[in-house]
Design a protein around this motif. Structure first.
Motif, PDB file in Angstrom:
ATOM      1  N   ILE A 105      43.264  29.513   3.876  1.00  0.00           N
ATOM      2  CA  ILE A 105      42.786  30.428   2.836  1.00  0.00           C
ATOM      3  C   ILE A 105      43.954  31.032   2.065  1.00  0.00           C
ATOM      4  CG2 ILE A 105      41.601  32.644   2.464  1.00  0.00           C
ATOM      5  CD1 ILE A 105      39.815  31.929   4.852  1.00  0.00           C
ATOM      6  N   ILE A 106      45.046  31.309   2.755  1.00  0.00           N
ATOM      7  CA  ILE A 106      46.183  32.002   2.141  1.00  0.00           C
ATOM      8  C   ILE A 106      47.087  31.043   1.370  1.00  0.00           C
ATOM      9  CG2 ILE A 106      48.323  33.243   2.728  1.00  0.00           C
ATOM     10  CD1 ILE A 106      46.731  34.569   4.985  1.00  0.00           C
ATOM     11  N   THR A 107      47.053  29.755   1.692  1.00  0.00           N
ATOM     12  CA  THR A 107      47.956  28.785   1.057  1.00  0.00           C
ATOM     13  C   THR A 107      47.915  28.820  -0.469  1.00  0.00           C
ATOM     14  OG1 THR A 107      47.895  27.312   2.971  1.00  0.00           O
ATOM     15  CG2 THR A 107      48.502  26.328   0.868  1.00  0.00           C
ATOM     16  N   PRO A 108      46.724  28.867  -1.126  1.00  0.00           N
ATOM     17  CA  PRO A 108      46.724  28.937  -2.602  1.00  0.00           C
ATOM     18  C   PRO A 108      47.377  30.191  -3.155  1.00  0.00           C
ATOM     19  CG  PRO A 108      44.569  28.274  -1.781  1.00  0.00           C
ATOM     20  CD  PRO A 108      45.354  28.717  -0.594  1.00  0.00           C
ATOM     21  N   GLN A 109      47.459  31.268  -2.358  1.00  0.00           N
ATOM     22  CA  GLN A 109      48.161  32.469  -2.808  1.00  0.00           C
ATOM     23  C   GLN A 109      49.666  32.344  -2.612  1.00  0.00           C
ATOM     24  OE1 GLN A 109      46.543  36.052  -1.079  1.00  0.00           O
ATOM     25  NE2 GLN A 109      44.452  35.293  -1.177  1.00  0.00           N
ATOM     26  N   SER A 146      50.340  22.473  -9.355  1.00  0.00           N
ATOM     27  CA  SER A 146      49.134  23.118  -9.892  1.00  0.00           C
ATOM     28  C   SER A 146      47.896  22.295  -9.562  1.00  0.00           C
ATOM     29  CB  SER A 146      49.251  23.296 -11.407  1.00  0.00           C
ATOM     30  OG  SER A 146      50.286  24.200 -11.731  1.00  0.00           O
ATOM     31  N   GLY A 147      48.030  20.964  -9.638  1.00  0.00           N
ATOM     32  CA  GLY A 147      46.913  20.103  -9.256  1.00  0.00           C
ATOM     33  C   GLY A 147      46.579  20.229  -7.779  1.00  0.00           C
ATOM     34  N   ILE A 148      47.630  20.309  -6.933  1.00  0.00           N
ATOM     35  CA  ILE A 148      47.406  20.501  -5.498  1.00  0.00           C
ATOM     36  C   ILE A 148      46.731  21.840  -5.240  1.00  0.00           C
ATOM     37  CG2 ILE A 148      48.582  20.822  -3.278  1.00  0.00           C
ATOM     38  CD1 ILE A 148      50.706  18.834  -4.264  1.00  0.00           C
ATOM     39  N   ASN A 149      47.175  22.867  -5.977  1.00  0.00           N
ATOM     40  CA  ASN A 149      46.575  24.195  -5.816  1.00  0.00           C
ATOM     41  C   ASN A 149      45.099  24.181  -6.206  1.00  0.00           C
ATOM     42  OD1 ASN A 149      46.916  26.858  -4.983  1.00  0.00           O
ATOM     43  ND2 ASN A 149      47.311  27.588  -7.046  1.00  0.00           N
ATOM     44  N   PHE A 150      44.777  23.433  -7.271  1.00  0.00           N
ATOM     45  CA  PHE A 150      43.377  23.326  -7.683  1.00  0.00           C
ATOM     46  C   PHE A 150      42.538  22.615  -6.620  1.00  0.00           C
ATOM     47  CE2 PHE A 150      40.011  20.763  -9.655  1.00  0.00           C
ATOM     48  CZ  PHE A 150      39.246  21.777 -10.216  1.00  0.00           C
ATOM     49  N   LEU A 151      43.069  21.536  -6.046  1.00  0.00           N
ATOM     50  CA  LEU A 151      42.350  20.827  -4.985  1.00  0.00           C
ATOM     51  C   LEU A 151      42.129  21.732  -3.779  1.00  0.00           C
ATOM     52  CD1 LEU A 151      44.096  17.323  -5.131  1.00  0.00           C
ATOM     53  CD2 LEU A 151      41.820  17.951  -5.974  1.00  0.00           C
ATOM     54  N   ILE A 171      39.400  22.753  -0.044  1.00  0.00           N
ATOM     55  CA  ILE A 171      39.817  23.251   1.275  1.00  0.00           C
ATOM     56  C   ILE A 171      39.518  24.735   1.420  1.00  0.00           C
ATOM     57  CG2 ILE A 171      41.793  23.517   2.821  1.00  0.00           C
ATOM     58  CD1 ILE A 171      43.004  21.054   1.506  1.00  0.00           C
ATOM     59  N   TYR A 172      39.760  25.523   0.367  1.00  0.00           N
ATOM     60  CA  TYR A 172      39.528  26.973   0.429  1.00  0.00           C
ATOM     61  C   TYR A 172      38.072  27.313   0.765  1.00  0.00           C
ATOM     62  CZ  TYR A 172      39.130  31.795  -1.268  1.00  0.00           C
ATOM     63  OH  TYR A 172      38.857  33.139  -1.380  1.00  0.00           O
ATOM     64  N   PRO A 173      37.052  26.743   0.090  1.00  0.00           N
ATOM     65  CA  PRO A 173      35.664  27.055   0.471  1.00  0.00           C
ATOM     66  C   PRO A 173      35.335  26.660   1.911  1.00  0.00           C
ATOM     67  CG  PRO A 173      35.736  25.984  -1.671  1.00  0.00           C
ATOM     68  CD  PRO A 173      37.100  25.864  -1.087  1.00  0.00           C
ATOM     69  N   TYR A 174      35.856  25.517   2.334  1.00  0.00           N
ATOM     70  CA  TYR A 174      35.616  25.070   3.709  1.00  0.00           C
ATOM     71  C   TYR A 174      36.224  26.046   4.714  1.00  0.00           C
ATOM     72  CZ  TYR A 174      36.597  22.446   7.985  1.00  0.00           C
ATOM     73  OH  TYR A 174      36.715  22.066   9.302  1.00  0.00           O
ATOM     74  N   ALA A 175      37.460  26.486   4.443  1.00  0.00           N
ATOM     75  CA  ALA A 175      38.131  27.406   5.360  1.00  0.00           C
ATOM     76  C   ALA A 175      37.428  28.765   5.411  1.00  0.00           C
ATOM     77  CB  ALA A 175      39.596  27.583   4.937  1.00  0.00           C
ATOM     78  N   VAL A 176      36.984  29.257   4.242  1.00  0.00           N
ATOM     79  CA  VAL A 176      36.257  30.533   4.215  1.00  0.00           C
ATOM     80  C   VAL A 176      34.952  30.419   5.001  1.00  0.00           C
ATOM     81  CG1 VAL A 176      35.054  32.178   2.723  1.00  0.00           C
ATOM     82  CG2 VAL A 176      37.276  31.294   2.044  1.00  0.00           C
ATOM     83  N   LEU A 177      34.242  29.299   4.809  1.00  0.00           N
ATOM     84  CA  LEU A 177      32.991  29.068   5.529  1.00  0.00           C
ATOM     85  C   LEU A 177      33.219  29.104   7.040  1.00  0.00           C
ATOM     86  CD1 LEU A 177      29.989  28.073   5.654  1.00  0.00           C
ATOM     87  CD2 LEU A 177      30.922  25.747   5.588  1.00  0.00           C
ATOM     88  N   SER A 199      41.475  29.462 -13.417  1.00  0.00           N
ATOM     89  CA  SER A 199      42.627  30.222 -13.916  1.00  0.00           C
ATOM     90  C   SER A 199      43.714  30.351 -12.855  1.00  0.00           C
ATOM     91  CB  SER A 199      42.179  31.605 -14.383  1.00  0.00           C
ATOM     92  OG  SER A 199      41.680  32.371 -13.309  1.00  0.00           O
ATOM     93  N   PHE A 200      43.318  30.594 -11.610  1.00  0.00           N
ATOM     94  CA  PHE A 200      44.325  30.799 -10.565  1.00  0.00           C
ATOM     95  C   PHE A 200      45.024  29.496 -10.202  1.00  0.00           C
ATOM     96  CE2 PHE A 200      46.059  32.125  -6.457  1.00  0.00           C
ATOM     97  CZ  PHE A 200      46.505  33.387  -6.772  1.00  0.00           C
ATOM     98  N   SER A 201      44.371  28.353 -10.405  1.00  0.00           N
ATOM     99  CA  SER A 201      45.024  27.069 -10.119  1.00  0.00           C
ATOM    100  C   SER A 201      46.187  26.819 -11.078  1.00  0.00           C
ATOM    101  CB  SER A 201      44.009  25.932 -10.213  1.00  0.00           C
ATOM    102  OG  SER A 201      43.480  25.834 -11.522  1.00  0.00           O
ATOM    103  N   LEU A 202      46.178  27.465 -12.249  1.00  0.00           N
ATOM    104  CA  LEU A 202      47.270  27.330 -13.221  1.00  0.00           C
ATOM    105  C   LEU A 202      48.372  28.355 -12.997  1.00  0.00           C
ATOM    106  CD1 LEU A 202      45.209  26.712 -16.494  1.00  0.00           C
ATOM    107  CD2 LEU A 202      46.379  25.015 -15.083  1.00  0.00           C
ATOM    108  N   SER A 203      48.229  29.183 -11.974  1.00  0.00           N
ATOM    109  CA  SER A 203      49.215  30.236 -11.734  1.00  0.00           C
ATOM    110  C   SER A 203      50.593  29.663 -11.432  1.00  0.00           C
ATOM    111  CB  SER A 203      48.761  31.129 -10.586  1.00  0.00           C
ATOM    112  OG  SER A 203      48.548  30.384  -9.402  1.00  0.00           O
TER     113      SER A 203
END
Length: 487
Positions: free
Chosen positions: A59-63, A111-116, A121-127, A380-384
Motif C-alpha cells: 500500500i505504501i509503495t506508490p507513496q 510513472s507507468g509502474i506507479n500507475f500499475l 496491486i494497491y486495491p488488492y493490498a487494501v482489500l 493524477s498521483f501516478s504522474l507524481s
C-alpha cells in the motif's frame, strides 16, 4: 546505449534505490508503530502479522516511489554540479536537456509502474489488509474498542472510556484495563434505560470463548423499569432503581460478531480503495443514478408537502381591478389568520422534512465523492513521479549540492507541499466544496508551474531567485539621490 547515458542512469539509480528503500522502511515503521501494539501478543500467529506488514508495504509503495524519485533527482543532479561535471558537459557542447534525457525516459517508466501499482496491486493490498485487520478485531473484540469515543461494536451495548491499557492475563486470557467508564445497556431494546459508570474497570477475553467479561470498580448505575409501561403517564409512575457498587461483573455474548475465527476471509469488499479504475468507472454511474433518484424523490415529497400544485395563474379576464398589492389585505381577518397558520404549519413541516433528509442526502453525496475523487486521484498521483522529477532535477542542477544534507531538506519540503495540497484538494472534493476532478489535480496545478519555472532557470544557468533584479533598482535609486546631493 551510450556511455554518457549509462553514467547518468547509474548516478541516478544508486541514490534512488537507497532513498526508496529508506523511505519505504520509514513509512512501514510508522504503520507498524500505529498498529503493531494492538495486534502483537493477542494470540495472532506470526505469519498473519507478517502478512499484515506485507500488505502495508504494498500500500505504501506508490507513496514512497515519488519521494525516491524527487530525492534521488536532486542528489544526482546536485552531485554532477558539485563535481563540475555540468561545466565539463557544457564545454563539450552537451546541453542540460541532453544530459537528463535518459532520466526522463526512466521516470516515465517509473510513472507507468506507479500507475500499475495504484490500479492493480494497491486495491488488492487494501482489500487483504482491511479484511485481515477486521478479522483480527473479531478474533479479539477488545481491539476494536477505542478510547475517547462511544464504541458500538459490542452487541447490545455502547461503551466509552478515557484510557485503555492492554496486558497479558493468566492462562492465555487477554486483559484490557479501562479508566472512567460509561456504558449504555441497550439489551432491552427500549433505549438507554440502564446507564453504568465506573472509575475503572477491565475486560477479560479468551480465545475460543463466546463471552467477554466486564468487571467494573467504584461505580454507579441507574435503571428505569418500563417493561410493562405502555403510555407516557404509566412510564412516569414506574419506579427507577439506582445504586453504587464497589465491584460489578457481567458477561457479553460475542458469538454474533466473532464468527468462526477465520482470519483469511474477505467479507468486506465494497470500499472505494479496494476497486481498480475499471471497477470504479462501473460503480460511479450507479452511485450517481442512486443519488439523483434520491434527490428526485425528496424533491417530489417536498413539492407535495408545500402543495405547490395549487398555485397557478388566473387568466387576465378573471382578475379583479381592485386587488391590493399586499396579498393578505385582500382577505378578512379570519381568513388572514387561517392563511398565516396554514403557512406556518407547512413551513415548519417543510423545514423538518429538509432537516431529516439532509443527513441521508449528505451521506450519499459524500459516498459518491469518495469514489469519484479516488478515480481521478489514481490517475493524477501516478504522474507524481514525473512531476516531482521535473522539480527535483532542475533544483539539483541549480543548488549543485549532492549527499543527504540539503537535498533531503528540500525534498521533504517539496513533497510535504505536494502531499498536503493533494490531501487538501481531496478533502475539499469529498465535502463537495470543489469538483472531484479539481480536487484530485490541484497538487499538479500547483507543482507543474513550479517545475516549468525551475526547468527554464536551470536551462539558462540561473539561480532559484534573481536577487539582483530586486536589489539593483533599489541601489540605483539611492545612488541617484546621493549623487544629486553631492552635486
Amino acid at each position: 546505449m551510450k556511455i554518457l547515458d549509462r553514467y547518468i542512469l547509474k548516478t541516478f539509480l544508486v541514490p534512488f534505490i537507497a532513498t526508496f528503500l529508506i523511505v519505504l522502511f520509514v513509512l512501514v515503521m510508522q504503520v507498524l508503530w500505529q498498529t503493531f501494539e494492538n495486534i502483537a501478543g493477542k494470540g495472532i500467529s506470526l505469519p498473519f502479522i507478517l502478512k499484515f506488514l506485507y500488505y502495508s508495504t504494498l500500500i505504501i509503495t506508490p507513496q514512497a516511489l515519488p519521494i525516491g524519485v524527487l530525492l534521488s533527482s536532486i542528489m544526482a543532479l546536485g552531485t554532477l554540479g558539485e563535481n563540475y561535471e555540468f561545466a565539463a558537459a557544457k564545454s563539450a557542447g552537451i546541453s542540460l536537456q541532453r544530459l537528463v534525457r535518459p532520466l526522463v525516459y526512466l521516470t516515465l517508466i517509473l510513472s507507468g509502474i506507479n500507475f500499475l501499482f495504484l490500479n492493480n496491486i494497491y486495491p488488492y493490498a487494501v482489500l487483504k489488509q482491511k479484511n485481515l485487520y477486521l478479522n483480527i478485531k473479531k478474533k479479539q473484540p477488545a481491539l476494536a474498542l477505542v478510547a475517547g469515543s462511544f464504541n458500538s461494536d459490542l452487541p447490545g451495548f455502547q461503551i466509552k472510556f478515557d484510557e485503555k491499557f492492554d496486558e497479558e492475563g493468566k492462562n492465555g486470557k487477554e486483559v484490557s484495563l479501562l479508566k472512567k467508564v460509561l456504558i449504555y445497556d441497550l439489551t432491552a431494546g427500549k433505549g438507554n434505560q440502564k446507564v453504568i459508570t465506573a472509575e475503572r474497570g477491565k475486560i477479560i477475553s479468551e480465545e475460543g470463548s463466546r463471552y467477554m467479561t466486564f468487571i467494573l470498580y467504584d461505580g454507579y448505575y441507574y435503571q428505569e423499569h418500563v417493561k410493562t409501561a405502555k403510555t407516557n403517564l404509566q412510564r412516569k409512575k414506574m419506579a427507577a432503581s439506582n445504586a453504587t457498587f464497589k465491584e460489578y461483573e457481567f458477561n457479553i455474548d460475542m458469538s454474533s460478531v466473532t464468527g468462526d475465527g477465520d482470519l483469511s476471509k474477505t467479507d468486506h469488499t465494497k470500499n472505494f480503495m479496494m476497486l481498480s479504475l475499471n471497477q470504479l468507472g462501473d460503480t460511479i454511474p450507479d452511485l450517481k443514478a442512486s443519488y439523483d433518484e434520491a434527490l428526485l424523490l425528496k424533491s417530489k415529497n417536498l413539492y407535495a408537502t408545500v402543495v405547490a400544485k395549487d398555485l397557478y395563474k388566473y387568466p387576465d379576464s378573471l382578475k379583479s381591478e381592485n386587488i391590493d398589492i399586499d396579498v393578505l389585505e385582500n382577505f378578512d381577518l379570519k381568513s388572514k389568520i387561517n392563511i398565516l397558520n396554514s403557512a406556518t404549519t407547512k413551513t415548519e413541516r417543510t423545514l423538518s422534512s429538509i432537516k431529516n433528509n439532509q443527513t441521508s442526502i449528505k451521506y450519499k453525496r459524500k459516498n459518491l465523492n469518495f469514489f469519484d475523487t479516488e478515480y481521478y486521484n489514481r490517475i493524477s498521483f501516478s504522474l507524481s513521479c514525473l512531476i516531482l522529477f521535473f522539480i527535483g532535477a532542475p533544483l539539483g542542477s541549480i543548488i549543485r549540492k549532492g549527499g543527504f544534507g540539503l537535498p533531503m531538506i528540500l525534498a521533504i519540503a517539496i513533497y510535504v507541499t505536494y502531499f498536503f495540497s493533494n490531501t487538501f484538494g481531496k478533502n475539499l472534493a469529498e465535502e463537495s466544496t470543489i469538483t472531484s476532478f479539481l480536487g484530485s489535480w490541484v497538487s499538479a496545478f500547483i507543482m507543474v508551474p513550479i517545475g516549468i519555472i525551475l526547468t527554464r532557470r536551470a536551462t539558462k544557468d540561473k539561480g532559484i531567485f534573481n536577487m539582483d533584479a530586486i536589489t539593483q533598482p533599489i541601489i540605483n535609486f539611492f545612488q541617484k539621490i546621493f549623487s544629486k546631493k553631492e552635486a
